[in-house]
Design a protein around this motif. Structure first.
Motif, mmCIF file in Angstrom:
data_model
loop_
_atom_site.group_PDB
_atom_site.id
_atom_site.type_symbol
_atom_site.label_atom_id
_atom_site.label_comp_id
_atom_site.label_asym_id
_atom_site.label_seq_id
_atom_site.Cartn_x
_atom_site.Cartn_y
_atom_site.Cartn_z
ATOM 1 N N ARG A 66 13.768 -1.487 3.537
ATOM 2 C CA ARG A 66 13.162 -1.972 4.768
ATOM 3 C C ARG A 66 11.674 -2.251 4.661
ATOM 4 N NH1 ARG A 66 16.200 -1.426 9.355
ATOM 5 N NH2 ARG A 66 14.569 -2.768 10.193
ATOM 6 N N ILE A 67 11.002 -1.642 3.693
ATOM 7 C CA ILE A 67 9.547 -1.822 3.615
ATOM 8 C C ILE A 67 9.148 -2.615 2.374
ATOM 9 C CG2 ILE A 67 7.302 -0.648 3.626
ATOM 10 C CD1 ILE A 67 8.974 -0.067 6.116
ATOM 11 N N THR B 258 8.453 -6.989 1.880
ATOM 12 C CA THR B 258 7.060 -7.335 1.613
ATOM 13 C C THR B 258 6.927 -8.179 0.351
ATOM 14 O OG1 THR B 258 6.574 -5.165 2.526
ATOM 15 C CG2 THR B 258 4.734 -6.363 1.565
ATOM 16 N N ASP C 169 4.095 6.111 2.613
ATOM 17 C CA ASP C 169 3.827 7.431 3.181
ATOM 18 C C ASP C 169 4.148 7.454 4.663
ATOM 19 O OD1 ASP C 169 3.008 8.305 0.748
ATOM 20 O OD2 ASP C 169 0.867 8.138 1.137
ATOM 21 N N ALA C 170 3.724 6.386 5.351
ATOM 22 C CA ALA C 170 3.981 6.313 6.791
ATOM 23 C C ALA C 170 5.482 6.355 7.046
ATOM 24 C CB ALA C 170 3.368 5.048 7.372
ATOM 25 N N ALA C 171 6.227 5.544 6.295
ATOM 26 C CA ALA C 171 7.670 5.497 6.484
ATOM 27 C C ALA C 171 8.298 6.860 6.202
ATOM 28 C CB ALA C 171 8.274 4.438 5.577
ATOM 29 N N GLU C 172 7.754 7.555 5.191
ATOM 30 C CA GLU C 172 8.318 8.848 4.843
ATOM 31 C C GLU C 172 8.095 9.869 5.955
ATOM 32 O OE1 GLU C 172 7.055 10.276 1.005
ATOM 33 O OE2 GLU C 172 8.305 12.048 1.260
ATOM 34 N N THR C 173 6.871 9.887 6.512
ATOM 35 C CA THR C 173 6.632 10.854 7.590
ATOM 36 C C THR C 173 7.476 10.515 8.819
ATOM 37 O OG1 THR C 173 4.753 9.592 8.403
ATOM 38 C CG2 THR C 173 4.268 11.396 6.917
ATOM 39 N N LEU C 174 7.891 9.251 8.936
ATOM 40 C CA LEU C 174 8.727 8.867 10.073
ATOM 41 C C LEU C 174 10.198 9.197 9.816
ATOM 42 C CD1 LEU C 174 7.006 5.479 10.920
ATOM 43 C CD2 LEU C 174 6.902 7.583 12.236
ATOM 44 N N ASP D 215 0.159 3.767 1.504
ATOM 45 C CA ASP D 215 0.160 4.260 2.881
ATOM 46 C C ASP D 215 1.411 3.840 3.630
ATOM 47 O OD1 ASP D 215 -2.209 5.433 2.464
ATOM 48 O OD2 ASP D 215 -3.420 4.058 3.640
ATOM 49 N N LEU D 216 1.894 2.617 3.346
ATOM 50 C CA LEU D 216 3.077 2.141 4.052
ATOM 51 C C LEU D 216 4.269 3.037 3.745
ATOM 52 C CD1 LEU D 216 2.879 -1.733 3.658
ATOM 53 C CD2 LEU D 216 2.248 -0.324 5.605
ATOM 54 N N GLN E 32 0.833 -1.191 0.000
ATOM 55 C CA GLN E 32 0.000 0.000 0.000
ATOM 56 C C GLN E 32 0.869 1.242 0.000
ATOM 57 O OE1 GLN E 32 -1.706 -1.115 3.580
ATOM 58 N NE2 GLN E 32 -3.491 -2.086 2.685
#
Lengths: 604, 279
Positions: free
Chosen positions: B187-188, B192, B172-177, B169-170, B167
């Motif tokens: 890593r993502i 997967t 995006d989530a990693a980027e905001t982190l 979102d995954l 997704q």
């Protein structure tokens, strides 16, 4: 009449702004999905962006996070302009509706992700992780995989993960959407608690008004890409400024009424209410009546509140603590609601009663009752209703089914009536119908339309909308007023239109060609004044442009540039309208809305 | 993965299991058993002589080496192709998506001849490589090229659905982190899609090992140099040396089995990290 947007009103003075949006616009294939949004969110505030799906609230949140760029405007976090800073370096924490946990990593690895990226030492990482797990009440879950957790637990992990790098801002994108009601409530409490404990500025996006009420310090309501109103939950509920907010936040009945010198009149029934401000003449308004503010009695004398009308109970629904009923009002269109929040066009008055009220007066379906209202809120928005006006019956009928008009009326939750004036446009002829013109009068575009508009304005119409036969919803609305006296009214009407179409607003200021150079800065000043007034008083964000030349030809040139434009023109003087603007109005290919007011203060 | 046994439109377990066994037996197991039996009829000495002859060993090296290389190439480029098709929308995307399957449909001999024509010393591409001393046709490079072509769809088609599941979102989530692109990929995304990548590699490898038609045209078939094992088997057959052919087939079967089993075990180990337990 209060302003629509009251940013930072309840915040202590000198509070630092945590998030500042300035005219943020984001387009997809030319259509603005976030349209000129300006907003200040205070430090430590819990702000909720509320709106239906497709209103642009998630896009706005992604823009704050830096995941999607903006086409126009600026975003600042704690005074730092981050408009062109990537999501990596913005220092925000984001929580998604579907959790977006890394499935191949354990809870511990998920939470430590942001710290690992920053090469934080293992011991420090572990300590921070323990802290966060305690915060979201998931101690001891470190080595589970996301798939081994329930939905609620997964979302807690996501919150902990988003907080690991101590972001300045926490953003939550419909975080409870995938959870069932009970867990949702529990998680809401946890998040509110965490937010208070950390004092972190938080923006939550949701379409659920109950959720917004339960969590927000302040709510911003979005629709069609625009931020309509911003205020505390209670203020928004009791004193909405727009039709959309009135019906989207809780249940509401919208009724057409007349604001008179001493109160409000529904059809022939006068209701005591605050008088119109500074004795302006009688005009049509939209009134909001909340279902819980309606009183039902056996007969008129039995009511403790203002009598509204008689009606027949159509249906009754028992929902536990409350009884909901719908009443068909007698007296035809005069007191029938325009709309209620159920969206049913059946125009039934919605009523909710407490157990206490039910015991005092029992009602059965079909029963005749007297209806009273305890509290009426009058919306400050213009464009209360539309009247399609033409010389013959079938012309008026055709015009009232114009696609753009129907679209506007549907979105504004108002009605279109038809009016036939056989002597329409004949100089000196009186109106055929006895009633005054109320709301917006709509006429079809034709060669002599400027004379028709003049005729209508002379006979009391406040707003005249000229519609070409093939007009479509505009993508850009040009705003211009020919006289300063009509500035406020033009802005109010423009704001109302722009709340209901996804278009950009542009104010065109025009100075005569031979304006001396020394006078030119004044033009720019006027432009900026207009912009700030639009924003402060009407919550309307607009671009501005200054031109030199003849008013009508400059506007015509701008309108001819591309299709999908509309003009809102404010005028004080009716005489000579056809001469001044004939070239702009006659046989126009674009919709024009003429706003007319006597110069402000002249009527007093 | 939780085992979900639900009643389906097909008749019950007994009947379907019966069909499964029957088909597997007639189509796979019995022919393979015949192969083993045929080999079993050989003297140990003869068997060793056949399967360890320098010519045979050279052919194993080429067959398995080139197949491994081809599968590895497809692992990388198949991933890139799948990524492009999944992540970007561009004119002609559907056409390219359809083209991926072409090597499936084309008779392998046609692919082989086409490749030879293009890469021969005077071919469209071969003539430009020739001055650099790079010979493609009639060398091991040509063999690898043919095997890469015919096994490419397997790699792409295995990775594509897995990439669809990563997704946005995954990321995006990693980027905001705070993660950079390469970090997100390593890593993502990679963890997967790793199981799917391995599947793609396995399928591509299996397909390449068994390939015959396209290779014989471009290989030149010089013993010890550009001769693949399947060709050697055919040569043995033409010499009416059925036992020798069976012995070589048996060795191929054995090596393939070991390789596939290893990859499958690797995959099972990887999948265990993603098991869903009692949701």
């Amino acid at each position: 009449m209060g302003s629509f947007v009251r940013p930072g009103r309840d915040l202590p003075e000198n509070t630092n702004m945590s998030i500042t949006l300035d005219q943020v616009t984001k387009r997809y294939q030319g259509v603005p999905v976030v349209n000129d949004v300006s907003l200040d969110i205070g430090d430590g505030e819990f702000f909720v962006l509320l709106g239906p799906s497709g209103s642009g609230k998630s896009t706005l949140l992604r823009a704050i996070a830096g995941l999607s760029g903006v086409d126009h405007g600026r975003i600042s976090l704690h005074g730092r302009d981050v408009t062109h800073v990537s999501a990596r370096h913005r220092g925000v924490g984001l929580v998604f509706q579907n959790y977006a946990l890394f499935r191949h990593m354990t809870v511990a690895e998920n939470i430590e992700f942001a710290l690992r990226v920053r090469r934080v030492k293992a011991a420090e990482r572990r300590q921070r992780r323990q802290e966060l797990l305690r915060l979201v009440a998931l101690e001891g879950m470190d080595n589970r995989l996301p798939a081994q957790l329930s939905g609620g637990q997964q979302q807690r992990v996501a919150v902990a993960r988003a907080l690991a790098h101590k972001p300045e801002v926490l953003l939550l994108d419909e975080p409870f959407g995938a959870l069932d009601a009970k867990i949702r409530e529990e998680l809401r409490r946890t998040i509110r608690q965490v937010q208070r404990e950390l004092g972190i500025t938080t923006v939550l996006v949701t379409h659920d008004q109950e959720e917004a009420f339960a969590m927000a310090d302040r709510i911003g309501v979005m629709n069609l890409g625009r931020l309509l109103e911003v205020d505390q939950p209670h203020e928004l509920y009791t004193r909405p400024a727009t039709r959309f907010v009135a019906t989207f936040l809780g249940a509401a009945n919208l009724l057409l009424a007349h604001q008179t010198r001493d109160g409000i009149r529904f059809g022939k029934t006068s209701v005591k209410a605050p008088a119109a401000p500074h004795g302006s003449r009688e005009h049509e308004v939209v009134a909001v009546v909340r279902p819980e503010e309606v009183e039902v009695g056996n007969h008129r004398e039995a009511l403790k509140s203002n009598f509204l009308a008689h009606g027949a109970v159509e249906e009754i629904l028992f929902t536990g603590a409350l009884e909901r009923m719908r009443i068909r009002m007698d007296g035809g269109g005069d007191v029938a609601p325009l709309a209620n929040s159920n969206g049913s066009g059946a125009a039934l008055l919605e009523v909710t009663r407490t157990l206490h009220e039910q015991r005092a007066f029992q009602v059965a379906p079909g029963q005749q009752v007297a209806v009273g209202v305890r509290r009426i809120h009058v919306l400050p928005t213009p464009l209360s209703s539309f009247t399609a006006c033409a010389q013959a019956d079938e012309q008026a009928e055709t015009l009232s089914h114009h696609p753009l008009l129907v679209e506007l009326a549907t979105r504004m939750k108002t009605r279109i009536s038809a009016r036939v004036e056989p002597k329409f446009g004949v100089p000196g002829a009186a109106c055929e119908a006895a009633a005054a013109f109320a709301g917006t009068t709509v006429i079809a575009s034709e060669p002599q339309v400027s004379r028709h508009a003049e005729w209508l304005l002379e006979r009391g119409a406040d707003e005249v909308l000229i519609l070409p036969p093939n007009a479509v919803a505009p993508q850009r609305v040009l705003i211009h007023w020919a006289d300063e006296g009509v500035r406020g009214a033009t802005l109010a009407v423009s704001a109302s239109i722009l709340r209901h179409v996804a278009a950009e607003a542009m104010y065109v200021g025009i100075l005569p060609e031979r304006t001396p150079d020394t006078q030119r800065p004044l033009g720019v000043r006027a432009l900026l004044d207009a912009r700030s007034e639009a924003q402060a008083v009407h919550g309307l964000e607009m671009r501005t442009e200054l031109r030199f030349g003849d008013v009508a030809s400059e506007l015509a040139r701008q309108l001819a540039e591309s299709t999908g434009q509309m003009l809102i023109l404010g005028v004080c003087a009716i005489n000579g309208l056809a001469e001044r603007f004939g070239t702009l109005l006659d046989d126009a290919r674009w919709p024009v809305l003429i706003v007319h007011r006597e110069p402000e203060g002249a009527t007093a | 993965m939780a085992t979900v046994r639900q009643a389906s439109v097909l008749p019950g377990f007994g009947l379907t299991f019966g069909f499964t066994t029957f088909f597997l037996c007639t189509i796979v197991l019995i022919p393979l058993a015949a192969l083993v039996l045929k080999t079993g009829g050989m003297q140990w000495h003869d068997f060793v002589h056949v399967v360890l002859s320098p010519r045979a060993i050279g052919s194993y090296r080429l067959s398995f080496g080139a197949s491994f290389l081809a599968a590895t190439i497809n692992l990388v480029f198949g991933f890139i192709i799948a990524w492009t098709l999944v992540r970007y929308d561009f004119p002609g995307r559907r056409l390219i998506d359809a083209l991926i399957d072409m090597p499936f449909a084309l008779p392998t001999a046609v692919s082989g001849i086409a490749l030879t024509t293009v890469f021969a010393d005077n071919g469209w591409i071969g003539q430009y490589l020739e001055p650099f001393g790079i010979k493609v046709a009639y060398t091991w490079i040509g063999v690898t090229l043919a095997l890469t072509l015919i096994s490419m769809p397997f790699a792409v088609r295995s990775v594509q659905p897995a990439l669809l599941e990563v997704q946005r979102d995954l990321e995006d989530a990693a980027e905001t982190l705070g993660a950079g692109r390469f970090y997100v990929f390593r890593r993502i995304i990679l963890p997967t899609v790793l199981p799917a990548l391995l599947t793609g590699f396995t399928l591509a490898f299996a397909r390449a090992v068994g390939e015959y038609g396209s290779v014989i045209f471009i290989a030149g078939n010089l013993p010890m140099k550009t001769e693949i094992t399947p060709l050697l088997i055919v040569i043995r057959l033409e010499e009416y040396d059925y036992k020798g052919a069976a012995a070589l087939g048996f060795v191929m079967l054995l090596i393939s089995f070991v390789v596939l089993l290893t990859i499958n075990l690797l995959q099972a180990w990887g999948r265990r990290r993603l098991v869903r337990v009692g949701r």
